[in-house]
Design a protein around this motif. Structure first.
Motif, PDB file in Angstrom:
ATOM      1  N   ASP A  78     -26.442   4.349 -27.183  1.00 32.22           N
ATOM      2  CA  ASP A  78     -26.764   3.648 -28.424  1.00 32.22           C
ATOM      3  C   ASP A  78     -26.217   2.226 -28.417  1.00 32.22           C
ATOM      4  N   PHE A  80     -25.799   0.060 -30.949  1.00 31.11           N
ATOM      5  CA  PHE A  80     -24.868  -0.247 -32.024  1.00 31.11           C
ATOM      6  C   PHE A  80     -23.541   0.489 -31.843  1.00 31.11           C
ATOM      7  N   ASP A  81     -23.608   1.764 -31.488  1.00 35.67           N
ATOM      8  CA  ASP A  81     -22.413   2.594 -31.491  1.00 35.67           C
ATOM      9  C   ASP A  81     -21.479   2.320 -30.317  1.00 35.67           C
ATOM     10  N   CYS A  99     -29.857   0.054 -23.436  1.00 38.73           N
ATOM     11  CA  CYS A  99     -29.458  -0.081 -24.842  1.00 38.73           C
ATOM     12  C   CYS A  99     -30.511   0.570 -25.738  1.00 38.73           C
ATOM     13  N   LEU A 101     -32.295   1.300 -29.108  1.00 38.66           N
ATOM     14  CA  LEU A 101     -32.501   0.679 -30.417  1.00 38.66           C
ATOM     15  C   LEU A 101     -33.723   1.310 -31.063  1.00 38.66           C
ATOM     16  N   ARG A 110     -27.384   1.601 -40.305  1.00 39.14           N
ATOM     17  CA  ARG A 110     -27.088   0.508 -39.386  1.00 39.14           C
ATOM     18  C   ARG A 110     -26.482  -0.678 -40.128  1.00 39.14           C
ATOM     19  N   ASP A 112     -27.131  -3.719 -40.069  1.00 37.44           N
ATOM     20  CA  ASP A 112     -28.086  -4.737 -40.508  1.00 37.44           C
ATOM     21  C   ASP A 112     -29.147  -4.176 -41.457  1.00 37.44           C
ATOM     22  N   ARG A 148     -31.119  -7.884 -32.765  1.00 40.76           N
ATOM     23  CA  ARG A 148     -30.680  -6.618 -32.178  1.00 40.76           C
ATOM     24  C   ARG A 148     -30.662  -6.694 -30.643  1.00 40.76           C
ATOM     25  N   MET A 151     -27.799  -8.589 -29.402  1.00 37.01           N
ATOM     26  CA  MET A 151     -26.601  -7.752 -29.368  1.00 37.01           C
ATOM     27  C   MET A 151     -26.511  -6.978 -28.057  1.00 37.01           C
ATOM     28  N   CYS A 152     -27.637  -6.407 -27.621  1.00 44.40           N
ATOM     29  CA  CYS A 152     -27.646  -5.676 -26.351  1.00 44.40           C
ATOM     30  C   CYS A 152     -27.240  -6.587 -25.199  1.00 44.40           C
TER      31      CYS A 152
END
Length: 279
Positions: A78, A80-81, A99, A101, A110, A112, A148, A151-152
């Motif tokens: 995941d 985010f996690d 990743c 998503l 989440r 966001d 997103r 972020m990855c």
């Protein structure tokens, strides 16, 4: 996930004579052109992105404490996690890391979630806290999905697994068409590639012929249960991995065909914890 570029300031080097002003003009022009090509605000050229090959072993874990010790080449976790440190640890162990998503559904937990306009959020997709997105609204969704995927990249992932990419075949609350889905799925692939990341096509079997050239691998759930695994062969023929799981069948029921088709297959439980039984 942009490295700043830039040029060294023009001037003389220690121990060397200054160039005459007339000779310096062409040099300055060349340096300015180079600066335009690699300005600080532009992304630096990315290294060649990772392209997983058919049959590579993988682990898919989206819940529970991450077990980094499974002897496989690829982890799908995941986005985010999991932290940048977890990704770096997997890299030290020789793994490539995907990743996970959700790009086609809104998830209420989440960080966001509040950034999504309510009018973009449709019916539930069958999982608690998840609702389909109106993928026609790319003007609003593109910056959210770009953030997103950024972020990855910032966490060091090698690739993205965008989930819920077949809303047009479900009751979403929106009149989505196959053309809407193709447009959106191509947008997600571009966002990943622009950031140097590989990207996998999640399910969406009917659009494989149109999308196999734009995606670097596939991720599939339950193609054996629904007698659909042969539809994934365009990826294998293109030299691209198909990461496949079943939940309801025993390995003896799907592994022989999966091996014949050169799929990366395993049995998992629906919660996608650490447990796995590979072919």
């Amino acid at each position: 996930m942009t490295r700043p570029g830039g040029i060294r300031p023009a001037g003389t080097r220690p121990g060397r004579r200054s160039r005459p002003a007339a000779a310096l003009v062409p040099l300055l022009l060349l340096l300015l052109l180079a600066g335009c090509a690699h300005a600080p605000d532009d992304p630096a050229p990315h290294a060649e992105r990772w392209l997983p090959k058919p049959g590579v072993a993988w682990q898919w874990q989206l819940s529970g404490r991450l077990d980094p010790a499974v002897d496989v080449s690829v982890y799908d976790i995941d986005g985010f996690d999991q932290s940048a440190e977890a990704v770096a640890d997997l890299h030290r162990r020789g793994r490539k890391v995907i990743c996970y998503l959700s790009t086609g559904a809104w998830e209420d937990w989440r960080p966001d979630a509040e950034k999504f306009p309510r009018e973009l959020i449709g019916r539930g997709n069958g999982w608690d806290g998840e609702q389909w997105l109106d993928i026609r609204r790319t003007e609003e969704l593109e910056p959210l999905m770009a953030a997103r995927i950024d972020m990855c990249r910032q966490k060091g992932f090698d690739a993205v697994e965008p989930d819920n990419m077949d809303g047009y075949k479900n009751r979403t609350g929106f009149p989505l068409t196959a053309a809407d889905q193709l447009r959106y799925n191509r947008l997600i692939a571009r966002l990943a590639h622009d950031r140097g990341l590989s990207v996998g096509l999640k399910n969406d079997l009917d659009q494989i012929p149109e999308l196999v050239g734009e995606y670097d691998f596939a991720v599939n759930e339950q193609c054996a249960e629904h007698d659909e695994c042969a539809e994934l062969t365009p990826f294998v023929r293109a030299g691209k991995a198909v990461f496949h799981v079943e939940y309801e069948l025993e390995t003896a029921e799907f592994c022989p065909e999966a091996r014949r088709l050169r799929l990366s297959s395993m049995l998992k439980k629906y919660e996608l914890g650490a447990w796995r039984r590979p072919c």
